[in-house]
Enzyme design. Structure first.
Site, PDB file in Angstrom:
ATOM      1  N   ASP A  94       0.828  -1.249  -0.111  1.00 49.66           N
ATOM      2  CA  ASP A  94      -0.020  -0.106  -0.012  1.00 49.66           C
ATOM      3  C   ASP A  94       0.937   1.302  -0.107  1.00 49.66           C
ATOM      4  OD1 ASP A  94       0.608  -0.730   2.609  1.00 49.66           O
ATOM      5  OD2 ASP A  94      -0.568   0.787   3.396  1.00 49.66           O
ATOM      6  N   GLU A 100       0.064  -1.134   5.537  1.00 48.85           N
ATOM      7  CA  GLU A 100       1.180  -0.777   6.555  1.00 48.85           C
ATOM      8  C   GLU A 100       1.012   0.622   7.057  1.00 48.85           C
ATOM      9  OE1 GLU A 100       5.275   1.062   7.689  1.00 48.85           O
ATOM     10  OE2 GLU A 100       3.775   1.428   5.889  1.00 48.85           O
TER      11      GLU A 100
END
Length: 474
Positions: free
Chosen positions: A78, A145
């Site tokens: 991400d 994350e």
């Protein structure tokens, strides 16, 4: 038309451009996860994809390295998806508009996602490039994350055999990160009943502070507005009843403003002025603009907390700040906590803390301290969001090897760093006992902003470093 097709290293840049063509903001990782699955299928690699969209790819070792111990290459899928107001890109559906300028890769009107798309690109290139000699690779790609390390927390690593991990999630080429703090969220509650109190109503605000990240800036000596408010209220405790308190916005941020509404039996403005003078003196080097605004609202009757004295006693004794420095790494904060959010309303006072330590037993110590103080005043303390620390390894084969290769290639020593914040390495260290890990990466500037840029020459040098480290991990 490909924008990076002729830029070395072509394998890495090619994969990076593929990744940038796929929307992959936090919470929107299904497409990038499926891309990695297709990569594995195309190359005949075993893979695992879980319900969170985490992906693990298993690539066999090169000729002569088939039976070497596996090495983990890890990064997150991400990115922080931000854009300018006039940018036409839909970051839920569209890819990025890449361009090259002044030796950097950039994206028009958006974040670039070099954090952490470059880790994926390096890992895919390492598994497929004919010029890379490597042991068996276990490539671990996590999701979300940037919004709490949810992928790393939820991933099943029981099939991983590797205990050496290259985490490619740092933004300074010359820095190797080798330790981080673990942590927890702590929620303290002090119950109270309400009663009507007549007197002079004051609204008091402590503000003008700099605040900051409770991991990165905890050692800067900056004032915590919730703690300062507690000190002031203690000075006038025999003259007041509390109506409300509100301070801070995030558990992991040092609060820069706290407001309390009180009912006083007499004028307290002179005491407030004395404390403003004291705070300005104490914080003259870190928060020179600290101030206390005290507004007299006139006489009246307000609904106040019957447990005012207990609440003030808690604020006066509330643990906060640094509790230990590392004995092994000079200047590293080892253990701390931050009273980030404070609120009194209705029938309770609540306090949210971010607790951090790179030594697990000291994290537990601070949590127990909070629990003991709360319980002594008739309150409670509860904990969640617990994540593991990544303790500094005195003997690290990987760290020593990477330093050796770096010195050969760069002609100087890298910076060895430990941080007082949480990173995915901590979670993996907790799941994989004995893990030997280093976090590193190429130069990325102004990440999480539309000005983000990635240094091309730095990408090239870091690729050279990765190839040589893999070659020597036999």
């Amino acid at each position: 038309m490909k924008k990076l097709i002729n830029i070395e290293p072509k394998e890495v840049m090619g994969y990076f451009e593929d990744i940038c063509a796929i929307p992959h903001g936090s919470g929107n990782t299904k497409m990038i996860s499926d891309y990695l699955v297709e990569f594995a299928k195309k190359n005949g690699f075993e893979y695992r994809q879980d319900e969170l969209n985490n992906v693990i790819i298993f690539a066999p070792g090169s000729a002569g390295y088939e039976n070497s111990p596996s090495v983990i290459i890890q990064g997150h899928m991400d990115m922080v998806a931000e854009k300018t107001e006039d940018c036409p890109i839909d970051m839920e559906k569209d890819g990025l508009d890449l361009y090259v300028e002044d030796g950097f890769v950039k994206a028009r009107g958006t974040t670039l996602g070099g954090d952490d798309g470059i880790a994926i690109a390096y890992a895919l290139a390492a598994m497929t490039s004919a010029e890379v000699v490597h042991p068996p690779i276990e490539a671990v790609f996590t999701v979300d994350e940037e919004t709490g390390m949810k992928g790393a927390a939820g991933i099943d690593v029981s099939e991983l055999k590797g205990r050496i991990m290259l985490n490619i999630d740092s933004e300074q080429e010359n820095v190797f990160t080798v330790s981080c703090a673990g942590g927890a969220n702590a929620y303290v509650t002090i119950p109270t009943e309400r009663e009507n109190t007549e007197g002079i109503i004051f609204e008091i605000t402590v503000n003008g502070l700099k605040g900051g990240h409770s991991g990165v800036e905890i050692d800067k000596g900056r004032g915590n507005s919730n703690i300062l408010m507690g000190r002031l209220l203690y000075a006038i405790k025999d003259k007041i009843k509390l109506c409300s308190i509100k301070g801070g916005s995030k558990g992991n941020a040092i609060p820069l403003s706290t407001t309390a509404v009180i009912v006083a039996s007499e004028d307290i403005s002179d005491i407030v002025a004395e404390y403003e003078k004291a705070f300005r003196n104490e914080l003259r080097s870190s928060d020179e603009n600290v101030r206390i605004v005290c507004t007299n609202k006139g006489k009246g009757t307000q609904n106040t907390a019957s447990a005012t004295q207990k609440i003030i006693a808690y604020l006066m004794t509330a643990p906060n700040g640094i509790y230990a420095y590392s004995m092994e790494i000079a200047g590293l904060v080892q253990t701390s906590l931050n009273l980030g959010i404070l609120e009194l309303k209705e029938d309770k006072m609540t306090a949210l803390y971010a607790v951090r330590s790179s030594v697990g037993t000291q994290r537990i110590w601070l949590c127990n301290m909070l629990k003991a103080v709360a319980e002594s005043l008739g309150g409670t303390a509860e904990f969640d969001g617990i994540y593991s620390e990544w303790e500094y390894k005195k003997d690290s084969r990987l760290r020593d090897l990477m330093i050796e290769v770096y010195k050969e290639q760069y002609g100087k020593e890298p910076v060895i760093e430990a941080i007082h914040a949480g990173v995915e390495c901590g979670i993996f260290a907790g799941k994989l006992p004995g893990l030997d890990c280093v976090s590193f990466g190429p130069d990325l500037f102004e990440i999480h902003t539309v000005r983000e840029r990635m240094g091309i020459e730095s990408v090239q040098r870091t690729w050279k470093l990765i190839k040589e480290v893999l070659r020597r991990l036999i």
